[in-house]
Design a protein around this motif. Structure first.
Motif, short mmCIF file in Angstrom:
data_model
loop_
_atom_site.label_atom_id
_atom_site.label_comp_id
_atom_site.label_asym_id
_atom_site.label_seq_id
_atom_site.Cartn_x
_atom_site.Cartn_y
_atom_site.Cartn_z
N PRO A 65 0.81 -1.23 0.00
CA PRO A 65 0.00 0.00 0.00
C PRO A 65 0.84 1.28 0.00
CG PRO A 65 -0.84 -1.58 1.60
CD PRO A 65 0.48 -2.10 1.15
N TRP A 66 2.11 1.16 0.38
CA TRP A 66 3.01 2.31 0.40
C TRP A 66 3.91 2.34 -0.85
CZ3 TRP A 66 1.39 -0.43 4.54
CH2 TRP A 66 0.81 0.28 5.59
N PRO A 102 -6.84 -7.54 7.31
CA PRO A 102 -6.64 -8.64 6.35
C PRO A 102 -7.79 -8.74 5.36
CG PRO A 102 -7.29 -9.49 8.51
CD PRO A 102 -7.02 -8.03 8.69
N PHE A 103 -7.48 -9.16 4.15
CA PHE A 103 -8.43 -9.30 3.04
C PHE A 103 -8.95 -7.94 2.56
CE2 PHE A 103 -9.30 -13.22 5.68
CZ PHE A 103 -8.49 -14.06 4.93
N PHE A 104 -9.40 -7.11 3.49
CA PHE A 104 -9.94 -5.80 3.13
C PHE A 104 -8.89 -4.95 2.43
CE2 PHE A 104 -11.09 -1.35 4.23
CZ PHE A 104 -12.33 -1.30 3.62
N ARG A 105 -7.65 -5.04 2.88
CA ARG A 105 -6.56 -4.28 2.27
C ARG A 105 -6.41 -4.59 0.78
NH1 ARG A 105 -1.86 -7.19 1.55
NH2 ARG A 105 -0.45 -5.43 1.88
N ASP A 106 -6.57 -5.86 0.43
CA ASP A 106 -6.43 -6.28 -0.97
C ASP A 106 -7.60 -5.77 -1.80
OD1 ASP A 106 -4.04 -8.20 -0.69
OD2 ASP A 106 -5.42 -8.91 0.85
N TYR A 107 -8.78 -5.73 -1.18
CA TYR A 107 -9.98 -5.26 -1.87
C TYR A 107 -9.87 -3.78 -2.21
CZ TYR A 107 -14.90 -3.93 -2.50
OH TYR A 107 -16.07 -3.41 -2.98
N ILE A 108 -9.45 -2.97 -1.24
CA ILE A 108 -9.38 -1.53 -1.51
C ILE A 108 -8.20 -1.18 -2.42
CG2 ILE A 108 -10.66 -0.86 0.55
CD1 ILE A 108 -8.06 -0.29 1.98
N MET A 109 -7.12 -1.94 -2.32
CA MET A 109 -6.00 -1.70 -3.24
C MET A 109 -6.40 -1.99 -4.68
SD MET A 109 -2.25 -2.67 -1.75
CE MET A 109 -2.63 -4.32 -1.15
N ALA A 110 -7.29 -2.95 -4.87
CA ALA A 110 -7.72 -3.31 -6.22
C ALA A 110 -8.36 -2.14 -6.95
CB ALA A 110 -8.70 -4.49 -6.16
N GLY A 111 -8.94 -1.20 -6.19
CA GLY A 111 -9.57 -0.04 -6.81
C GLY A 111 -8.62 1.12 -7.06
N GLY A 112 -7.39 0.99 -6.57
CA GLY A 112 -6.42 2.06 -6.76
C GLY A 112 -6.16 2.87 -5.51
N VAL A 147 -4.36 3.82 -2.03
CA VAL A 147 -3.02 3.67 -1.45
C VAL A 147 -3.00 4.34 -0.09
CG1 VAL A 147 -1.84 3.52 -3.67
CG2 VAL A 147 -2.20 5.77 -2.62
N ALA A 148 -1.97 4.03 0.70
CA ALA A 148 -1.86 4.57 2.05
C ALA A 148 -1.58 6.07 2.03
CB ALA A 148 -0.77 3.83 2.82
N SER A 149 -2.17 6.77 2.98
CA SER A 149 -2.02 8.23 3.04
C SER A 149 -0.82 8.62 3.89
CB SER A 149 -3.29 8.88 3.60
OG SER A 149 -3.58 8.36 4.89
N ASP A 150 0.35 8.23 3.44
CA ASP A 150 1.60 8.59 4.10
C ASP A 150 2.55 9.22 3.10
OD1 ASP A 150 0.99 7.63 6.70
OD2 ASP A 150 1.46 5.58 6.09
N LYS A 151 3.53 9.97 3.60
CA LYS A 151 4.51 10.62 2.73
C LYS A 151 5.27 9.59 1.90
CE LYS A 151 8.42 13.84 2.77
NZ LYS A 151 9.34 12.97 2.01
#
Length: 334
Positions: free
Chosen positions: A64-65, A149-159, A161-165
């Motif tokens: 995600p980063w 878990p699992f949820f991270r893969d689902y939201i990454m599939a839509g584009g 990403v983590a809100s970090d520098k």
């Protein structure tokens, strides 16, 4: 008096409601359910599935980063077409985006659930690839959601990403270009001001995204989503009220805001957690050219920040009459 939906509602509209229902459900509850399922699997005969996923999760932890993992099949799902038509949501282009460059976009306002941002940038239902060929959109989301878990893969599939520098640096430094990183600059706190008819943006002291643009020489793109704040009603919580005090305190502790919102239901129109059927139009503004400065001074950051606010105001003023916004209504910044 409760106003119930008619039995003769066309199937098309029923499917639209179902699509939005699953989205709201996913937004509010799916991360928690996925966590419970993951832990629960460890105590069943399918424990090895949880172990295998845990190994994958460990190896993939930094994804995600590092630009995430967008999956076109998910972004093009017919579910998002029905969701787009529910409101409906539309995407408006005002200028070309060069696919050989990277862009940093500020998205306004947050709204309660950021429906316009998700539909326009995390799905292809509004025609983003057609309007901006060669541009890959990414939308930042709170990092804590990528620990589910699992949820991270689902939201990454839509584009997402983590809100970090670190995440922003990775995308904006890609030499091949073609990346648009969108940040809902008001963040979760701005959701507390998401009331119908409200045009108050939490932006006055939000300058981190401007500094990032300077450090990478990424053009800044203002985006305004007309109608975003009209999708839900919210229990009155003006600044200084006891409710706002509690919400601000919880937001500072948990990192997420808890707006007490309500809309319509699945089978009736009087109350519930579904958004109202009101149009949302996301307008992508003209890019603001930014000269690369590896170590920008505070003065340089402030200057570009004021220029960004001015361009955002110009975008709002140029389009507001199309959406029946009074001529004397202007953006407010706090």
């Amino acid at each position: 008096m409760v106003e119930f939906a008619h039995l003769s509602v066309p199937w098309e509209r029923r499917l639209q409601t179902l699509a939005v229902l699953q989205w709201v459900f996913s937004f509010l509850f799916l991360a928690q359910i996925c966590t419970v399922v993951f832990i629960g699997l460890l105590f069943t005969k399918f424990w090895f599935l949880a172990v295998l996923y845990a190994i994958w999760w460990y190896l993939d932890w930094d994804k995600p980063w590092q630009g995430g993992r967008s999956i076109q099949f998910v972004r093009r799902s017919v579910v998002w077409k029905y969701m787009k038509d529910y409101f409906p949501v539309s995407l408006v282009k005002t200028a070309e985006l060069d696919p050989s460059r990277n862009y940093l976009a500020g998205f306004h306002p947050h709204g309660v659930l950021a429906a316009g941002a998700f539909t326009s940038l995390c799905t292809e239902s509004t025609g983003f690839p057609t309007l901006f060929p060669g541009i890959r959109p990414h939308l930042m989301m709170l990092s804590l959601w990528f620990r589910a878990p699992f949820f991270r893969d689902y939201i990454m599939a839509g584009g997402l990403v983590a809100s970090d520098k670190e995440s922003a640096d990775h995308l904006l430094s890609r030499k091949e270009g073609g990346n648009l990183l969108a940040i809902i600059t008001g963040g979760a706190k701005e959701a507390l001001d998401a009331q119908p008819g409200a045009y108050r943006l939490l932006l006055q002291n939000r300058k981190g995204f401007v500094k990032l643009a300077l450090m990478h020489g990424a053009a800044l793109v203002p985006i305004f989503s007309f109608g975003e704040n009209e999708l839900f009603d919210q229990i009155s919580n003006p600044p200084g009220s006891w409710l706002r005090w509690v919400q601000n305190h919880l937001q500072s502790v948990m990192g997420i805001s808890l707006p007490l919102f309500h809309g319509r239901g699945v089978f009736q129109y009087s109350f519930g957690f579904l958004p109202y059927r009101r149009p949302v139009t996301t307008v992508v503004g003209k890019p603001i050219e930014v000269q690369k400065i590896l170590r920008p001074s505070q003065e340089e950051v402030d200057h570009l920040h004021q220029r960004y606010i001015k361009e955002l105001c110009n975008l709002f003023e140029a389009h507001k009459l199309k959406f029946n916004i009074p001529t004397d209504q202007h953006l407010e910044f706090c």
